[in-house]
Design an enzyme around this catalytic site. Structure first.
Site, PDB file in Angstrom:
ATOM      1  N   GLN A  20      25.456  30.545 -19.186  1.00 26.36           N
ATOM      2  CA  GLN A  20      24.782  31.771 -19.590  1.00 26.36           C
ATOM      3  C   GLN A  20      25.249  32.280 -20.952  1.00 26.36           C
ATOM      4  O   GLN A  20      24.543  33.054 -21.600  1.00 26.36           O
ATOM      5  CB  GLN A  20      24.975  32.855 -18.525  1.00 26.36           C
ATOM      6  CG  GLN A  20      24.247  32.493 -17.236  1.00 26.36           C
ATOM      7  CD  GLN A  20      24.356  33.559 -16.167  1.00 26.36           C
ATOM      8  OE1 GLN A  20      25.282  33.524 -15.372  1.00 26.36           O
ATOM      9  NE2 GLN A  20      23.440  34.503 -16.136  1.00 26.36           N
ATOM     10  N   HIS A 115      29.045  27.484 -11.108  1.00 23.93           N
ATOM     11  CA  HIS A 115      28.168  28.655 -11.227  1.00 23.93           C
ATOM     12  C   HIS A 115      26.761  28.169 -11.588  1.00 23.93           C
ATOM     13  O   HIS A 115      26.350  28.235 -12.743  1.00 23.93           O
ATOM     14  CB  HIS A 115      28.712  29.629 -12.276  1.00 23.93           C
ATOM     15  CG  HIS A 115      28.111  31.000 -12.200  1.00 23.93           C
ATOM     16  ND1 HIS A 115      28.856  32.158 -12.049  1.00 23.93           N
ATOM     17  CD2 HIS A 115      26.826  31.418 -12.223  1.00 23.93           C
ATOM     18  CE1 HIS A 115      28.057  33.214 -12.005  1.00 23.93           C
ATOM     19  NE2 HIS A 115      26.806  32.783 -12.111  1.00 23.93           N
ATOM     20  N   ASN A 159      29.864  29.837  -6.819  1.00 27.68           N
ATOM     21  CA  ASN A 159      29.197  31.125  -6.957  1.00 27.68           C
ATOM     22  C   ASN A 159      27.868  31.131  -6.214  1.00 27.68           C
ATOM     23  O   ASN A 159      27.036  30.234  -6.417  1.00 27.68           O
ATOM     24  CB  ASN A 159      28.924  31.409  -8.442  1.00 27.68           C
ATOM     25  CG  ASN A 159      28.214  32.739  -8.642  1.00 27.68           C
ATOM     26  OD1 ASN A 159      28.784  33.795  -8.385  1.00 27.68           O
ATOM     27  ND2 ASN A 159      26.948  32.689  -9.049  1.00 27.68           N
ATOM     28  N   GLU A 160      27.672  32.106  -5.356  1.00 23.41           N
ATOM     29  CA  GLU A 160      26.391  32.380  -4.715  1.00 23.41           C
ATOM     30  C   GLU A 160      25.653  31.142  -4.214  1.00 23.41           C
ATOM     31  O   GLU A 160      24.552  30.826  -4.683  1.00 23.41           O
ATOM     32  CB  GLU A 160      25.482  33.137  -5.682  1.00 23.41           C
ATOM     33  CG  GLU A 160      26.058  34.463  -6.118  1.00 23.41           C
ATOM     34  CD  GLU A 160      25.059  35.335  -6.864  1.00 23.41           C
ATOM     35  OE1 GLU A 160      23.991  34.822  -7.276  1.00 23.41           O
ATOM     36  OE2 GLU A 160      25.339  36.526  -7.043  1.00 23.41           O
TER      37      GLU A 160
HETATM   38  C1  BGC Z   1      24.495  35.503 -10.730  1.00 23.41           C
HETATM   39  C2  BGC Z   1      24.507  35.647 -12.227  1.00 23.41           C
HETATM   40  C3  BGC Z   1      23.274  36.395 -12.676  1.00 23.41           C
HETATM   41  C4  BGC Z   1      23.330  37.780 -12.077  1.00 23.41           C
HETATM   42  C5  BGC Z   1      22.169  38.677 -12.462  1.00 23.41           C
HETATM   43  C6  BGC Z   1      24.038  36.738 -10.002  1.00 23.41           C
HETATM   44  O1  BGC Z   1      23.154  36.407  -8.990  1.00 23.41           O
HETATM   45  O2  BGC Z   1      25.722  35.028 -10.271  1.00 23.41           O
HETATM   46  O3  BGC Z   1      24.582  34.365 -12.795  1.00 23.41           O
HETATM   47  O4  BGC Z   1      23.138  36.453 -14.054  1.00 23.41           O
HETATM   48  O5  BGC Z   1      23.330  37.672 -10.680  1.00 23.41           O
HETATM   49  O6  BGC Z   1      20.980  38.192 -11.947  1.00 23.41           O
END
Ligand code: BGC
Length: 438
Positions: A20, A115, A159-160
């Site tokens: 990002q 990520h 991450n997520e």
């Molecule tokens: C993610 C980020 C994303 C942010 C805003 C999260 O779900 O980890 O990478 O930019 O939210 O959408």
């Protein structure tokens, strides 16, 4: 609104992710995907993003101006391991140098290993659908820990996972563009297995090398799901969303126990595989029954009518941070770290209030006995927001993508004051909040 304080040792930081912000990496899944026509909302891609790879010093200097004492960053797997089993010592040296500079600036690093982006070799071999990923990810995690574990104690493995799999394998808006819910289940199993294997490797290496005990966890994206009306079916859908989006990952990664429908038993071992609960929180979804949406488990997500929304139309609902953090703290009895929270606000009209309202919920959590250790604002600076492209502006720092000039936003100055004072004082309220509520 009232002033409040936060503990002196509380981490007030910011968060970013490699693809990002870094730019200049052509070996990852998002580079290839975002350059294909129609993949991002505004046609932009992640080729340069914030050019952070070449601007580390400048960006750390900005962090010191924000007075943050923490920074969550991610390591790009495709740079560290450009070919399977081949590790790039130059890329590792770059990250090591960045982390040393953070520490020298008094900023505590937290490092994410995955990520959303994959090396192309991994992507082309099926990435998280291929069982080999468990071994590959564990090997990569061990390699990174071996080289950085003397500097970094706080780690996020993945991450997520729910967001990665939803967008990549259910809706098809992210690479690899797949729409098959069975692959969501399969990917979930592998992500859980990979987390557990990486957790084990990091802890084993730490004790073998006599290093300080690392703190390792995943960062879970948690949303409040609420039935839009009184229909019982909407309540069932909420439960299904909670299970599939939150609980299968939270439970599986913490204990090894697989929940139906992604699996059963403890095929990756049973134990205690998280040292804290990492929570990324953004919004609430109201659920309505829609029989035409089988892929979304017959549910549509709506915004509560009349509720405040951000630039991407997500409801701003600070109370959800309290609800979810308390629930997950009670369930797992581990310290909570808010690993992400923030909002896209191009004109910086409501971010100041957003930060106040969410940190106020953190204060309430502490008062309610929830052991919250830190808050990482998403994001340090405007950056490449996946399928939204460069258009969504999440930054405490505004970035002009034509010149790469950075400018701390007014909300960034507000956050800086909170970091400097460990809380919101009368004077800060007077200067930053009273003018916007007046
Ligand atoms: C993610 C980020 C994303 C942010 C805003 C999260 O779900 O980890 O990478 O930019 O939210 O959408």
């Amino acid at each position: 609104m009232t002033p409040f304080d936060l503990p002196n040792n509380f981490i007030l930081g910011t968060a970013t992710a490699s693809v990002q912000i870094e730019g200049s990496d052509t070996n990852n899944s998002w580079y290839r995907w975002s350059r294909q026509p129609g993949r991002t909302a505004d046609g932009t891609d992640c080729t340069i993003a914030d050019d952070h790879w070449n601007r580390v010093d400048e960006d750390i200097d900005l962090m010191t101006q924000l007075h943050v004492n923490g920074y969550r960053m991610s390591i790009e797997w495709s740079r560290i391991e450009p070919e399977p089993g081949h590790f790039d010592s130059g890329a590792m040296a770059h990250y090591r140098d960045e982390i040393e500079k953070l520490i020298a600036a008094g900023i505590h690093p937290m490092v994410t290993l995955h990520h959303f982006s994959n090396p192309l070799w991994l992507e082309d071999a099926g990435a998280w659908l291929n069982p080999a990923v468990i071994r590959q990810f564990a090997r990569y995690a061990a390699h990174v820990y071996t080289h950085l574990g003397d500097l970094v104690t706080d780690w996020i493995t993945i991450n997520e996972p729910s967001v990665y799999l939803t967008f990549g394998h259910v809706w098809g808006d992210w690479p690899p563009g797949d729409q098959n819910i069975l692959n969501y289940f399969k990917g979930a199993r592998h992500m859980i297995g990979a987390h557990i294997a990486a957790y084990g490797n990091i802890h084993e290496l730490a004790s073998g090398q006599g290093r300080p005990t690392p703190r390792v966890a995943a960062a879970h994206h948690l949303r409040v799901f609420e039935p839009a009306g009184g229909k019982i079916v909407e309540r069932w859908i909420c439960r299904a969303f909670e299970r599939l989006f939150h609980n299968v990952f939270a439970e599986g990664m913490a204990t090894g126990r697989l929940l139906w429908p992604i699996g059963c038993g403890t095929p990756f071992g049973q134990g205690d595989f998280q040292d804290y609960v990492g929570i990324n929180y953004y919004t609430r979804d109201m659920i309505v029954f829609n029989p035409g949406k089988p892929l979304q488990l017959f549910g549509d997500t709506l915004v509560k009518p009349g509720a405040p929304v951000n630039d991407l139309g997500w409801e701003i609902y600070p109370e959800g941070l309290f609800e979810l953090s308390q629930r997950f703290y009670r369930r797992f009895k581990k310290p909570v770290v808010i690993t992400e929270n923030g909002t896209p606000d191009r004109s910086d009209a409501f971010r100041t209030r957003y930060i106040y309202d969410h940190l106020y919920q953190v204060r309430k959590l502490l008062d309610a006995g929830v052991d919250v250790r830190g808050y990482y604002h998403w994001s340090l600076m405007d950056n490449f927001e996946w399928a939204e492209g460069l258009g969504a502006r999440f930054g405490l720092i505004e970035v002009d993508y034509t010149t790469q000039a950075r400018r701390i936003r007014r909300s960034g100055e507000f956050y800086a004051e909170i970091c400097r004072n460990h809380g919101v004082t009368e004077a800060i309220m007077e200067e930053h909040l009273n003018p916007i509520v007046a």
